[in-house]
Design a protein around this motif. Structure first.
Motif, PDB file in Angstrom:
ATOM      1  N   GLY A  36     -15.073   0.159  -0.160  1.00  0.00           N
ATOM      2  CA  GLY A  36     -14.635   1.361  -0.630  1.00  0.00           C
ATOM      3  C   GLY A  36     -13.480   1.421  -1.555  1.00  0.00           C
ATOM      4  N   GLN A  37     -13.138   0.561  -2.270  1.00  0.00           N
ATOM      5  CA  GLN A  37     -12.217   0.289  -3.409  1.00  0.00           C
ATOM      6  C   GLN A  37     -12.629  -0.253  -4.632  1.00  0.00           C
ATOM      7  OE1 GLN A  37      -9.165   1.866  -3.607  1.00  0.00           O
ATOM      8  NE2 GLN A  37      -9.277   2.424  -1.338  1.00  0.00           N
ATOM      9  N   GLN A  38     -12.396   0.286  -5.658  1.00  0.00           N
ATOM     10  CA  GLN A  38     -12.808  -0.482  -6.875  1.00  0.00           C
ATOM     11  C   GLN A  38     -12.013  -1.761  -7.036  1.00  0.00           C
ATOM     12  OE1 GLN A  38     -11.794   0.903 -10.821  1.00  0.00           O
ATOM     13  NE2 GLN A  38     -14.364   0.737 -11.496  1.00  0.00           N
ATOM     14  N   HIS A  58       0.744  -1.165  -0.032  1.00  0.00           N
ATOM     15  CA  HIS A  58      -0.014  -0.080   0.138  1.00  0.00           C
ATOM     16  C   HIS A  58       0.843   1.326   0.063  1.00  0.00           C
ATOM     17  CE1 HIS A  58      -2.768   3.125   1.479  1.00  0.00           C
ATOM     18  NE2 HIS A  58      -2.147   3.274   2.619  1.00  0.00           N
ATOM     19  N   VAL A  67     -17.302  -2.149  -6.370  1.00  0.00           N
ATOM     20  CA  VAL A  67     -16.471  -1.296  -5.324  1.00  0.00           C
ATOM     21  C   VAL A  67     -16.974  -2.198  -3.952  1.00  0.00           C
ATOM     22  CG1 VAL A  67     -16.775   0.609  -3.955  1.00  0.00           C
ATOM     23  CG2 VAL A  67     -16.921   1.073  -6.310  1.00  0.00           C
ATOM     24  N   ARG A 122       0.201   4.712  -1.346  1.00  0.00           N
ATOM     25  CA  ARG A 122      -1.157   4.807  -0.555  1.00  0.00           C
ATOM     26  C   ARG A 122      -2.274   4.902  -1.162  1.00  0.00           C
ATOM     27  NH1 ARG A 122       2.000   9.495   3.185  1.00  0.00           N
ATOM     28  NH2 ARG A 122       3.494   8.084   4.110  1.00  0.00           N
ATOM     29  N   ILE A 123      -2.468   3.896  -1.884  1.00  0.00           N
ATOM     30  CA  ILE A 123      -3.831   3.750  -2.705  1.00  0.00           C
ATOM     31  C   ILE A 123      -4.040   2.235  -2.383  1.00  0.00           C
ATOM     32  CG2 ILE A 123      -3.524   5.672  -4.242  1.00  0.00           C
ATOM     33  CD1 ILE A 123      -2.765   3.525  -6.072  1.00  0.00           C
ATOM     34  N   VAL A 149     -17.395  -8.438 -13.077  1.00  0.00           N
ATOM     35  CA  VAL A 149     -17.510  -7.124 -13.217  1.00  0.00           C
ATOM     36  C   VAL A 149     -16.823  -6.145 -12.421  1.00  0.00           C
ATOM     37  CG1 VAL A 149     -19.830  -7.318 -14.496  1.00  0.00           C
ATOM     38  CG2 VAL A 149     -19.598  -6.515 -11.989  1.00  0.00           C
ATOM     39  N   PRO A 150     -16.436  -5.055 -12.546  1.00  0.00           N
ATOM     40  CA  PRO A 150     -15.718  -4.040 -11.761  1.00  0.00           C
ATOM     41  C   PRO A 150     -16.808  -4.060 -10.406  1.00  0.00           C
ATOM     42  CG  PRO A 150     -15.462  -3.101 -13.880  1.00  0.00           C
ATOM     43  CD  PRO A 150     -16.334  -4.252 -14.070  1.00  0.00           C
ATOM     44  N   ALA A 206     -11.074  -0.194   6.914  1.00  0.00           N
ATOM     45  CA  ALA A 206     -10.812  -1.103   8.126  1.00  0.00           C
ATOM     46  C   ALA A 206     -11.799  -1.746   8.699  1.00  0.00           C
ATOM     47  CB  ALA A 206     -10.014   0.123   9.072  1.00  0.00           C
ATOM     48  N   THR A 233     -24.973  -4.991  -3.215  1.00  0.00           N
ATOM     49  CA  THR A 233     -25.448  -3.874  -3.672  1.00  0.00           C
ATOM     50  C   THR A 233     -25.900  -3.039  -2.608  1.00  0.00           C
ATOM     51  OG1 THR A 233     -27.555  -5.237  -3.911  1.00  0.00           O
ATOM     52  CG2 THR A 233     -26.163  -5.049  -5.746  1.00  0.00           C
ATOM     53  N   LEU A 260      -6.406   0.572  -0.508  1.00  0.00           N
ATOM     54  CA  LEU A 260      -6.670  -0.258   0.583  1.00  0.00           C
ATOM     55  C   LEU A 260      -8.123  -0.484   1.126  1.00  0.00           C
ATOM     56  CD1 LEU A 260      -4.908  -1.229   3.041  1.00  0.00           C
ATOM     57  CD2 LEU A 260      -5.697   0.870   4.128  1.00  0.00           C
TER      58      LEU A 260
END
Lengths: 233, 233, 233, 233, 233, 233
Positions: free
Chosen positions: D156-158, D30, D153, D35-36, D150-151, D41, D87, D38
Motif C-alpha cells: 500500500g505504499q510507494q 511515521h 507499491v 502520518r505518512i 523501479v518504483p 498492518a 504484481t 506506513l
C-alpha cells in the motif's frame, strides 16, 4: 512425487444422469448425499439463475499461469465442466472470452475456477457460465506446467476427472462418479419429502410440529418464559 | 513531510483518448500495457454493464472522514472520474446520493473509492456508476484534512491527477497519462489479434495449435497418459 | 449464566412506525439517529431493490445448527423480521426455501442472518428477502439449543426482540424500540434538509459553499496550489 | 508500457541518517513525518525486538516466481534493505535461508516482502530479520521477468530505490529520500516532547490536562453523567 | 439517539472476585458460564503468558480517532481494564507507550482494543499487557467525540462498565457483573472435575470411557471398520 | 454417500522414515517432492522451534463439535500425529489441555487442526505442539458424528490415514505414504545441493552465477540501465 500429466479418456458419467442431478440443484444433491462434496462458499457465480451439471475435466495450474487451461480444453467433450485448481492461492484472471469461445465450440457447459476470471461482460453476453473466487483482469503467463485430469483439491473438495459437478446460485457441489446413481435416488426421495412439507408449511403448520421437535427441545432443557415476567414490564 | 494540498489545474488527457480506451475495456487495456496498472480485485462495481474512462481527480481522505470529497468536487471537470484513497483501511460510506448529484452536475463520469459507498439504490437509479471496496451506510465526519490531486495509492496502484482511469465489470485500471497514446495503439493491435483468434477458436481450432504450444509443453516435460493405463480400469 | 430461553410476547413497535422508517431507508435512519445501530458491511442482500422494516424476533443458534430457527418461527407475527446470530462464526446454510415458506405463511417480512442461506434461486422467485453473510448450501443439524428473543449481538450490533430492523441495499440498521419515534422525526427532518440540498447541488452549487466549509478548511491549514507551480510544467 | 528493468546505482541516503531514523523507530518517524509512509498492518516481523533502517533496493516479482530476487541481490550494497512487491497478491515462500545467506554476505540488513518467506527457524538462528505478509514453505519458479529498483507499491505504499525503510515490531515505514533530514529533525523534536509528557503522565498527570482537552471536549458536546442518575441504582 | 456521554462511578466488582476469575483463566470461565461472553478470536495478545482480570472501563471511539481514550483514562481506578470499541472497523494504532504510562500510573491492569496498538516493543518492556486486533503504527486524530462507560459491543460481545474482563493467551472473555459469583463457583467446580479427569487421562484412560461415549456413538450410527476390509490391502 | 466410519488399523510408515523427513523439515521435503502437499499458510504453530513428523490419524468433525476427537484418540499409536478437518469452516476451540493429556499418554507427537485450539499456555508448558488456524476458547459440543481415518481435505490438502505429516515453523506438509522413501532420497539430495550452494553464497558468489541465470534473463528481455540515464540526475 510430482509428474506433470495429462490423463486422457477418464471415465465419464452419462449426461442423462448429470441432467437428473441438475434438476435437483446443489442444495438438494448436497443434502441427499449426506452433506458432503460442497466447494467452499467463496466460489460464486458471475451470473444469476443458471444451473448446470456435467463431468469434471480437472486442471491444476500454477499461480498466475494459465498454460494448462489450454491443455485442458483439448481433453473436454460436449457436456463437460472445466474445473481449475491452483497450486497456491491466486485471484488472477486465468480465463476470459477467448477461452470461453474455445470451450463453447467444444460443447463445454461451464467453468469452475478457484481463482479469478475476466471479460465478465462478454461471458455474460455469450451465456457461458462461470463460478470463480474472484473477478480480476490481471493477466497470466504461460510458463509453468501443471496437470490435467489428475485428482485436485478445488475450493476445499477433492475433484477427480469424471466426477460430476453440479453448480447453481447456491454454489458448487462435487458428486463422486460412484455415488451418482444413489445420489439421484436420494435427491428424488428428498425432493418428494420436501414437497410434502412445503405444502404443510405453506398452510401454516409449524416445523416444530411437522418434525416433532417439541419433546426433544423440552428434554434438552429449552424453557419458555414470558417477556413481562422475565424482564419486567 | 505532509502538507495538505489541493493541486489545481493538473494536466489532463483528451476525452477522445479516454473514450478510445473505454472502447477496449479494462482487460484489454491492462494486457496491452504489459499487465500493469490494475487496482486490486476487492474494488467492485455497484452496477453491471457500465464501462467508462476519464481523467482522474484524486482525493486522499482520513478514515471515516469525507471532508476532502467535497473539496475534490470543485476540482472536477466534465468527463473526470473521482478517485478516492484513504490514509488507513476503512469501509465507511463516504459517498452517497448527494455527492453523486453534485458530481453529475459537474459532468463527472463516475467514482472509484477504496472504501465504502451508500445510497446504492439511488445511485443505480440515477445512473451514476461507482466502483468501491464496500457498500456501507456508516456515516462519516468532516474533521480531518487530506489532499486533492496529489499522487495516491488506491487499491494497490499509484494514481496521479490526470492519469486515465478505465473501469468496467472486470474492475479498474489506471493508465499513466504519458502512456495513453501507446496504450491505445497497443490495445487496438491486441484487439485485432484477438478477433482473428476468436474466429479460429469458435471454429473449433485449439489454442494449443494456434499458439504453437505443443512443442514447448513437451520440452517442459508434459506427459500424456491414458486413464486406464495410469489408474487401471 | 446460560439458560436456553424462548421469550414470548416481547414488546413490539406499531407496524405503522416501522413503515415510516422503511420509507426513509437505512442510510437516512442511521444518520438521523446519530450514526448508530448499523450492522457490519459483511451482511449483504441476496436480492436488489427491496426495502423493509419490522420488529425483530431474535434467534441465537449454535454453529452449523439451525434447530432454533424452527423454534423462532413460532414466535413470529405478521410484519416481523427474523434476526439470527450464531454463538461462533459460521457460514453454513441455515435457511432455505422451506423455512422461507413457513415464515411467509406467518406474514414475516424477511430474514437477517449473520451466517449463510441457501436455495437463493427459490428465495428470489418467492420474493422472500434475505440479508446474510454468505450464500452456502452447507446443511445444518438440529442438536444444540440456543435461545429466542433474548438480546443478541448480530453482525456487531445488539438487537433485542421488538427493536426495529430496517434493511435495504445499503445493509441493515437496528433502531432501539425506545428510539423509534424520535428516529422517525429525525429522519423526516434530515430528508427535508437533504431534499433542499439535493436541489442546490443539482443546480451546480458546491457542497463547499452550501455547508460553509471554505473557512474551516483554510483554518485547518488546507493549501491551494497550482499544478504547474508545484510540480513544474 | 512495461519494460523489465534493472536500474543500477540509484541514489542512496547516508547510512548515518538511516541509523538516526532507526534510533527513533517506526511509530515516531511515521508520526513525525505527519502520518505518512506506513506499510499496511498485514506485514509482520518473523522475529521480535529488532529495529533496522536502510536504503531500499526494490524488486517487483510475478506471483509464485522469485527469479527477480536473485537479480536484486546483485544490486544490494552494505546496509541496504531488500523490498519485494508482487504484481498480484501471493503468499508463496519467495525467500529462505539461501537467499538470506547471499544477502548477509553482501551486508544487507533485512527483507521486507509483500508475500511469504520460509525457513524461518533458520532465518531466526541466522539473525536475518524479515517482515512478510505470510510464512509459507510453498516453492516458487524462475520463469517470468519483473524489475529491480523501479518504483513499486509494496503493502500500500510507494517505495523507490534509495528511499529509507525503517522497520521494527510495529511494522514498516518508508521515508522518501528527500524527506530524510527533516524526518530526523522532526523525530528528534517529537521524541523530546514525548519524553517530557511521559514524565508527567508517569507522575499521574492526565492527558486531558497536559493536552488541554477539557474545553474542546465540552465545546464538542461531551456530557458527564453519573451512573446512578443515568441508569438508576 | 446518540449522546456523547462519560458515565462516572459505574458499579464495580470486588478485585478479589476478579482475581478469583483470573485464577481460572479464559477457557475455564467461558465454559463454566455455559460458553458465553467470549470476544472473537481476532483479538490477540501482544505478549505471552499473561493472565489478568478486572473491571471494564469502556470506551467507544471513532475510526482513526483516539480522543476518547484520553477521556477514558480519567475514569479508571486501580485494577481496571480499559476496553475500547470503535464505531466502524479500524486497525489504526490508537494506543502506545504514552497512554500505557498514563494507565500504569493509575494502576490499570491492561487494555483490550478492537483496533490497533503500537510501540509494542516498549509495551512489552514496560510489562503493560494489551490484547488487540492489530499492531499498527498508524497515527490517530483527536477530533470526534465518542463515549465512556456506556455499553459497547467489542469484538462481538456486549461489554458494560463494571463487567469483568478476563484475558490470557486464549483470548478475552466478558463476565457480566451479576454473574461473577456464580461464575466463580462454576469455574471452581469445573476445575475440580477437570483435575480428576486429567489424572485419569494421563494414566491412559480414554475420554470415550470416562465420558461414557461409546453407547451414544453407536446409537448415533458410528461404524467401526477395518482398513483392510474397507479399502483392501 | 456419507457413512460415519472409524477405520481401524490403517497402514503406517516406519517411524524411522518419519524421523528422516523431520530431519529435513517442511520446506525441504515440500521442494524435494516437487512442491506438493503443503497445507495452506493459515495453519500456524502455537509454539516456536518445534519440528515433528509422524503418521496421520485423521478426524473429520462437524463445526463446533469435538466429539470425534475423542473417538480419534483411541485410534492413535505412539508417534502418530492427529489431523483434524471440519465439514465447514470453524474457528472454535476443539482442543485443549485435557485432550492433549490424553494424546500425550498415548505417545502422540502433536496435533494439526483446521480450526481452533485453546489452553495454549498449558499446551506450551506441557510441550505438546499444535498447528491450528486459530486460538479460541470457544467451547464445542458433542452431538454430531463425523469419521476417523477416512481421507480428509485439511487446509487444502488431502490427507489419508498413514500419510506422513511433517510440521515445523514453516507450516505443515503431507507426504503420501507411497512417496515417503523417494521423498527421503530427494530431500537428502536437495539438502546436499543446498549445502554446497550455501557455502558459495556465504562466500559472496551470486545466485545469478551459481544458477547460470544471466543468459536466460537477457534472452527473456531484461534490460540493465543506469539510474542517472533513466531518471536523470
Amino acid at each position: 512425487m510430482t509428474r506433470n500429466l495429462v490423463v486422457q479418456n477418464p471415465p465419464r458419467v452419462d449426461q442423462a444422469h448429470c441432467d437428473a442431478l441438475a434438476g435437483y440443484g446443489v442444495a438438494t444433491v448436497h443434502e441427499a448425499m449426506g452433506r458432503i462434496g460442497l466447494l467452499d462458499a467463496g466460489i460464486r457465480p458471475i451470473q444469476s439463475g443458471t444451473r448446470i451439471a456435467g463431468n469434471a475435466v480437472t486442471v491444476l495450474a500454477a499461480p498466475g499461469d494459465n498454460w494448462m487451461l489450454h491443455v485442458g480444453v483439448e481433453q473436454c467433450r460436449p457436456g463437460d465442466i472445466l474445473v481449475v485448481a491452483t497450486t497456491s492461492p491466486c485471484t488472477d484472471g486465468y480465463f476470459g472470452d477467448l477461452l470461453a469461445t474455445s470451450l463453447m465450440s467444444k460443447g463445454v457447459q461451464g467453468l469452475i475456477i478457484d481463482a479469478g476470471c475476466r471479460d465478465v461482460m462478454d461471458l455474460r453476453e455469450m451465456g457461458f457460465p462461470v463460478w470463480s473466487r474472484a473477478i480480476s483482469a490481471q493477466g497470466t503467463v504461460k510458463a509453468t506446467l501443471g496437470s490435467v485430469n489428475v485428482p485436485v483439491v478445488c475450493a476445499g473438495q477433492q475433484v477427480r476427472a469424471g466426477d460430476v459437478i453440479v453448480a447453481d446460485d447456491d454454489g458448487v457441489v462435487c458428486v463422486r462418479r460412484e455415488d451418482v446413481v444413489t445420489s439421484i435416488e436420494a435427491s428424488k426421495a428428498r425432493e418428494a419429502r420436501e414437497a410434502e412439507k412445503r405444502g404443510r408449511l405453506a398452510a401454516g403448520e409449524l416445523g416444530l410440529d411437522i418434525y416433532n421437535m417439541r419433546e426433544s427441545l423440552e428434554r434438552a432443557g429449552l424453557e419458555y418464559v414470558d417477556y413481562a415476567s422475565e424482564y419486567g414490564a
